[in-house]
Design an enzyme around this catalytic site. Structure first.
Site, PDB file in Angstrom:
ATOM      1  N   HIS A  81       0.395  -1.678  -0.323  1.00 31.90           N
ATOM      2  CA  HIS A  81      -0.303  -0.282  -0.208  1.00 31.90           C
ATOM      3  C   HIS A  81       0.865   1.208  -0.086  1.00 31.90           C
ATOM      4  CE1 HIS A  81      -3.404   2.704   0.689  1.00 31.90           C
ATOM      5  NE2 HIS A  81      -2.517   2.857   1.442  1.00 31.90           N
ATOM      6  N   ASP A 160     -15.011   2.942   7.278  1.00 35.13           N
ATOM      7  CA  ASP A 160     -13.920   4.045   6.737  1.00 35.13           C
ATOM      8  C   ASP A 160     -14.522   5.052   6.014  1.00 35.13           C
ATOM      9  OD1 ASP A 160     -11.476   5.446   6.912  1.00 35.13           O
ATOM     10  OD2 ASP A 160     -11.636   4.079   5.088  1.00 35.13           O
ATOM     11  N   ARG A 167     -14.248  13.494   6.859  1.00 35.19           N
ATOM     12  CA  ARG A 167     -13.286  14.119   6.949  1.00 35.19           C
ATOM     13  C   ARG A 167     -12.200  14.874   6.222  1.00 35.19           C
ATOM     14  NH1 ARG A 167      -9.380   9.199   7.651  1.00 35.19           N
ATOM     15  NH2 ARG A 167      -7.303  10.119   7.995  1.00 35.19           N
ATOM     16  N   SER A 182      -7.504   4.501   9.072  1.00 33.99           N
ATOM     17  CA  SER A 182      -8.781   4.630   8.073  1.00 33.99           C
ATOM     18  C   SER A 182      -7.236   3.535   7.028  1.00 33.99           C
ATOM     19  CB  SER A 182      -8.411   5.494   7.057  1.00 33.99           C
ATOM     20  OG  SER A 182      -8.941   6.149   6.090  1.00 33.99           O
ATOM     21  N   LYS A 186      -8.433  -1.358   6.117  1.00 34.42           N
ATOM     22  CA  LYS A 186      -9.033  -1.320   4.265  1.00 34.42           C
ATOM     23  C   LYS A 186      -7.654  -3.085   4.494  1.00 34.42           C
ATOM     24  CE  LYS A 186      -8.766   2.679   3.767  1.00 34.42           C
ATOM     25  NZ  LYS A 186      -8.900   3.748   3.297  1.00 34.42           N
TER      26      LYS A 186
HETATM   27  N1  URA Z   1      -5.166   6.560   2.458  1.00 39.48           N
HETATM   28  C1  URA Z   1      -6.613   6.318   3.320  1.00 39.48           C
HETATM   29  O1  URA Z   1      -6.392   5.111   3.292  1.00 39.48           O
HETATM   30  N2  URA Z   1      -7.193   7.205   4.366  1.00 39.48           N
HETATM   31  C2  URA Z   1      -6.291   7.786   5.267  1.00 39.48           C
HETATM   32  O2  URA Z   1      -7.055   8.525   5.745  1.00 39.48           O
HETATM   33  C3  URA Z   1      -5.164   8.792   3.661  1.00 39.48           C
HETATM   34  C4  URA Z   1      -4.916   8.478   2.912  1.00 39.48           C
END
Ligand code: URA
Length: 433
Positions: A81, A160, A167, A182, A186
């Site tokens: 990621h 999320d 956010r 967050s 995932k």
């Molecule tokens: N990417 C994400 O998935 N979440 C965040 O809070 C910031 C970047």
């Protein structure tokens, strides 16, 4: 339990219990109004969270929707990621390199939004490429080919999704525990046993300083380990765009060039290091990172990694004649050259600005669901450290019409800095956690 009391407790610097966080996360699915969710997000942003709170919040969000069961995949699965960058096509390169070394890459990726690109849009620039597969086809391709990249299922970590959308409009993105939970919610829901994080730092990244990036990386690695996943992070520079191409098919072309051994040095070096770390996370711990680096370099040099990308594209319905001869990618209707206004060394190129310029050219989208022009974007012909003469081409721009081309050119004009003094260039790979 009342949301009011939870907000007040965090406002006053208290530590929320598991039950209070569960009430909050369950509330994101409808029972708690947006204004109370947002009030708590702002309180967390200001007061922070303990490691235990962050870890509990992450697991609760990960379990708020579908959780992938990758047990039908034979071998160790490793996910990668990136926290978001401009010109970041590393999944298209590091993924196939790692897969060519035996790592199982069962990856869910996102789409472009704002100034950052998305792997799914890049892959969909290959004519015919399908990114929406059912689980049995997804598992079958990972087992047969070693790598498959699909779009995120709609119900992955829905808590999320809700919180991120709040956010985004309430100035509460920039909170390390909120970003860590967050991202990791995932990754945990996506199911891989190993997780490699590429935490970007610099003007084009969420994290502007090395200290903040290391803190974010440490929190994410701790969450991954607590959840029983082998997790590691690299901190890498995002002051300038990665490689030379920004835009969907342009980045696929650069990925093919890199896998053919003809790519820019920065992207080649970074992808080799990412792939070596992915391999390391998939193997018994006594196999060293040095040995992993040897294997990933061999996979690149032998052409095995390029073959993997082609196999994945073919399995997902893509027209691989475009990968074998990249001039077959559909071309942009309009092209323009951006030239140097003065002579000297290029000292910096604003990564975020380049991402915005590429988006104005048609390569990105402002709102989820908007269409995208796969051929649009920018190829940076000159990068920091290079000496240029006045009038020399610095970049090529691609768009579907003249208006977009003019807008993109105007934005790119603000991104380059040229000076008589040769700059010292930042390290690409800054640290590992
Ligand atoms: N990417 C994400 O998935 N979440 C965040 O809070 C910031 C970047």
């Amino acid at each position: 339990m009342r949301m009011y009391d939870i907000i007040a407790k965090k406002r006053d610097g208290g530590e929320l219990t598991y039950d209070e966080l569960e009430f909050f996360v369950k509330g994101t699915l409808g029972a708690v109004p947006d204004y109370q969710l947002t009030a708590l997000l702002m309180a967390i942003c200001i007061r922070g969270m303990t490691e235990r709170e962050t870890s509990d919040l992450t697991l609760l969000m990960a379990n708020s929707g579908d959780v992938m069961d990758l047990s039908k995949i034979e071998g160790a699965t490793v996910d990668k990621h990136s926290t978001g960058g401009v010109g970041d096509k590393t999944t298209l390169i590091a993924g196939p390199i790692a897969a060519a070394c035996g790592v199982k890459v069962a990856k869910m990726s996102g789409r472009a939004l704002g100034h950052t690109g998305g792997t799914i849009d890049k892959l969909e620039s290959i004519p015919g490429f399908r990114t929406s597969l059912d689980n049995s086809e997804f598992f079958d391709i990972v087992n047969r080919v070693g790598i498959c990249v699909v779009g995120q299922t709609a119900n992955l970590a829905p808590a999320d999704k809700k919180l991120y959308s709040l956010r985004d409009v309430t100035a509460t993105v920039e909170s390390i525990p909120l970003i860590a939970s967050s991202v990791m919610s995932k990754k945990l829901a996506a199911g891989s046993s190993g997780i490699l994080l590429d935490v970007k730092v610099g003007s084009g990244a969420f994290m502007k300083t090395r200290e903040a990036a290391v803190a974010l990386a440490e929190q994410m690695v701790a969450i991954g380990k607590t959840a029983g996943r082998r997790t590691a992070a690299l901190i890498t520079n995002m002051d300038i765009p990665l490689g030379r191409a920004i835009g969907n098919s342009l980045e696929v072309i650069e990925a093919v060039e890199t896998l053919s051994g003809k790519g820019p040095k920065d992207i080649t070096d970074l992808c080799l290091e990412l792939a070596a770390n992915m391999l390391y996370l998939s193997l018994p711990e006594h196999i060293t990172l040095t040995e992993c680096r040897r294997r990933t370099s061999e996979a690149l040099d032998s052409g095995a990694a390029l073959k993997k990308l082609e196999e994945m594209a073919a399995a997902q319905g893509g027209d691989i004649s475009c990968l074998k001869d990249t001039s077959k990618f559909p071309a942009a209707a309009e092209t323009g050259e951006y030239t140097a206004a003065s002579e000297g060394y290029i000292t910096s190129i604003d990564a975020e600005g380049c991402g915005i310029a590429a988006s104005l050219l048609g390569a990105g989208r402002e709102k989820a669901g908007e269409p995208i022009d796969h051929a649009a974007g920018i190829v940076l012909l000159k990068k920091p450290g290079e000496y240029v003469k006045r009038g020399e081409p610095l970049a090529m721009l691609y768009a579907s019409d003249q208006i977009k081309l003019v807008q993109g050119l105007a934005r790119l004009d603000k991104c380059y800095n040229i000076s008589a003094i040769k700059p010292s260039l930042p390290e690409l790979i800054i640290a590992s956690v």
